[in-house]
Write a protein that holds these residues in place. Structure first.
Motif, mmCIF file in Angstrom:
data_model
loop_
_atom_site.group_PDB
_atom_site.id
_atom_site.type_symbol
_atom_site.label_atom_id
_atom_site.label_comp_id
_atom_site.label_asym_id
_atom_site.label_seq_id
_atom_site.Cartn_x
_atom_site.Cartn_y
_atom_site.Cartn_z
ATOM 1 N N HIS A 168 -3.234 44.750 27.351
ATOM 2 C CA HIS A 168 -3.507 46.181 27.200
ATOM 3 C C HIS A 168 -4.948 46.406 26.761
ATOM 4 O O HIS A 168 -5.609 47.331 27.243
ATOM 5 N N LEU A 169 -5.442 45.568 25.863
ATOM 6 C CA LEU A 169 -6.836 45.696 25.414
ATOM 7 C C LEU A 169 -7.795 45.484 26.589
ATOM 8 O O LEU A 169 -8.794 46.203 26.732
ATOM 9 N N CYS A 170 -7.495 44.559 27.457
ATOM 10 C CA CYS A 170 -8.316 44.320 28.646
ATOM 11 C C CYS A 170 -8.261 45.535 29.581
ATOM 12 O O CYS A 170 -9.293 45.955 30.127
ATOM 13 N N HIS A 171 -7.083 46.126 29.759
ATOM 14 C CA HIS A 171 -6.957 47.337 30.581
ATOM 15 C C HIS A 171 -7.825 48.459 30.014
ATOM 16 O O HIS A 171 -8.476 49.184 30.771
ATOM 17 N N ILE A 172 -7.829 48.596 28.691
ATOM 18 C CA ILE A 172 -8.648 49.624 28.049
ATOM 19 C C ILE A 172 -10.119 49.403 28.387
ATOM 20 O O ILE A 172 -10.836 50.343 28.762
ATOM 21 N N ALA A 173 -10.587 48.168 28.249
ATOM 22 C CA ALA A 173 -11.988 47.860 28.551
ATOM 23 C C ALA A 173 -12.332 48.236 29.981
ATOM 24 O O ALA A 173 -13.368 48.871 30.244
ATOM 25 N N LEU A 174 -11.468 47.887 30.912
ATOM 26 C CA LEU A 174 -11.722 48.200 32.321
ATOM 27 C C LEU A 174 -11.719 49.709 32.556
ATOM 28 O O LEU A 174 -12.553 50.224 33.303
ATOM 29 N N GLU A 175 -10.797 50.426 31.914
ATOM 30 C CA GLU A 175 -10.751 51.883 32.053
ATOM 31 C C GLU A 175 -11.990 52.547 31.460
ATOM 32 O O GLU A 175 -12.385 53.627 31.884
ATOM 33 N N LEU A 176 -12.594 51.906 30.469
ATOM 34 C CA LEU A 176 -13.816 52.444 29.862
ATOM 35 C C LEU A 176 -15.058 52.115 30.685
ATOM 36 O O LEU A 176 -16.166 52.468 30.301
ATOM 37 N N GLY A 177 -14.877 51.406 31.794
ATOM 38 C CA GLY A 177 -15.991 51.141 32.681
ATOM 39 C C GLY A 177 -16.635 49.771 32.540
ATOM 40 O O GLY A 177 -17.669 49.500 33.149
ATOM 41 N N VAL A 178 -16.051 48.895 31.739
ATOM 42 C CA VAL A 178 -16.563 47.537 31.629
ATOM 43 C C VAL A 178 -16.334 46.850 32.973
ATOM 44 O O VAL A 178 -15.249 46.958 33.551
ATOM 45 N N SER A 179 -17.331 46.161 33.474
ATOM 46 C CA SER A 179 -17.191 45.513 34.778
ATOM 47 C C SER A 179 -16.293 44.288 34.674
ATOM 48 O O SER A 179 -16.304 43.585 33.652
ATOM 49 N N THR A 180 -15.554 44.025 35.717
ATOM 50 C CA THR A 180 -14.668 42.854 35.718
ATOM 51 C C THR A 180 -15.477 41.567 35.582
ATOM 52 O O THR A 180 -15.005 40.607 34.977
ATOM 53 N N GLU A 181 -16.705 41.564 36.091
ATOM 54 C CA GLU A 181 -17.551 40.372 35.990
ATOM 55 C C GLU A 181 -17.939 40.067 34.547
ATOM 56 O O GLU A 181 -18.236 38.924 34.206
ATOM 57 N N SER A 182 -17.972 41.097 33.701
ATOM 58 C CA SER A 182 -18.390 40.867 32.313
ATOM 59 C C SER A 182 -17.241 40.456 31.396
ATOM 60 O O SER A 182 -17.473 40.087 30.249
ATOM 61 N N ILE A 183 -16.014 40.516 31.895
ATOM 62 C CA ILE A 183 -14.866 40.106 31.078
ATOM 63 C C ILE A 183 -14.954 38.592 30.874
ATOM 64 O O ILE A 183 -15.095 37.829 31.822
ATOM 65 N N ARG A 184 -14.842 38.183 29.626
ATOM 66 C CA ARG A 184 -14.935 36.762 29.291
ATOM 67 C C ARG A 184 -13.808 35.972 29.954
ATOM 68 O O ARG A 184 -12.679 36.460 30.039
ATOM 69 N N GLN A 185 -14.113 34.754 30.344
ATOM 70 C CA GLN A 185 -13.100 33.865 30.915
ATOM 71 C C GLN A 185 -11.971 33.612 29.912
ATOM 72 O O GLN A 185 -10.819 33.482 30.291
#
Length: 155
Positions: free
Chosen positions: A22-39
């Motif tokens: 859910h926290l990852c979904h929030i980040a993506l909804e806030l406009g964080v790029s999928t490429e910047s999500i940590r492995q």
């Protein structure tokens, strides 16, 4: 959906992966790029929750309807600097997420009330959170006011 048709329960350790998602979904909804999500985002989030549970009186809450998870919220003590008074302890609420098809049905409000009750029970005198643009109405309806926090970009 009636407010009574869903339940809010305390999260268990086995729910940590769900809360992390859910926290990852929030980040993506806030406009964080999928490429910047940590492995290692999942592992790091679960480790954070585990540490917060042991050191900061963390508690998570899960919203369910018919055994389907539709939302979650987390809260804990906020310790940014040494606590010098027993009369002033902030708690922090984070990761408030509701599955899009269940939004605007009272789920987030009920999650927030559980989180605020936990913070009050552990001695917090203030609850703090960072709101998305979409979340501001919910939080102001619950009595939250904008604070004097100031932010400076270092990048």
């Amino acid at each position: 959906m009636k407010e009574s048709s869903f339940i809010i329960r305390e999260a268990t350790q086995s729910d940590e992966f769900l809360i992390a998602e859910h926290l990852c979904h929030i980040a993506l909804e806030l406009g964080v790029s999928t490429e910047s999500i940590r492995q290692d985002w999942l592992d790091q989030t679960v480790k954070f929750i585990d540490r917060a549970r042991h050191e900061l009186q963390y508690k998570g809450f899960i919203a369910e309807i018919n055994d389907q998870v539709i939302g979650s919220a987390s809260c804990q003590l906020l310790e940014l600097y040494p606590r010098v008074s027993r009369e002033y302890q902030k708690g922090y609420i984070w990761g408030v997420y509701v599955v899009p098809s269940f939004r605007r049905k009272g789920v987030a409000t009920k999650l927030m009330k559980k989180a605020m009750a936990h913070l009050k029970a552990i001695g917090c005198t203030k609850a703090v959170l960072h709101a998305s643009h979409e979340g501001k109405l919910l939080y102001s309806n619950l009595g939250y006011t904008e604070s004097n926090e100031m932010v400076f970009s270092l990048i």
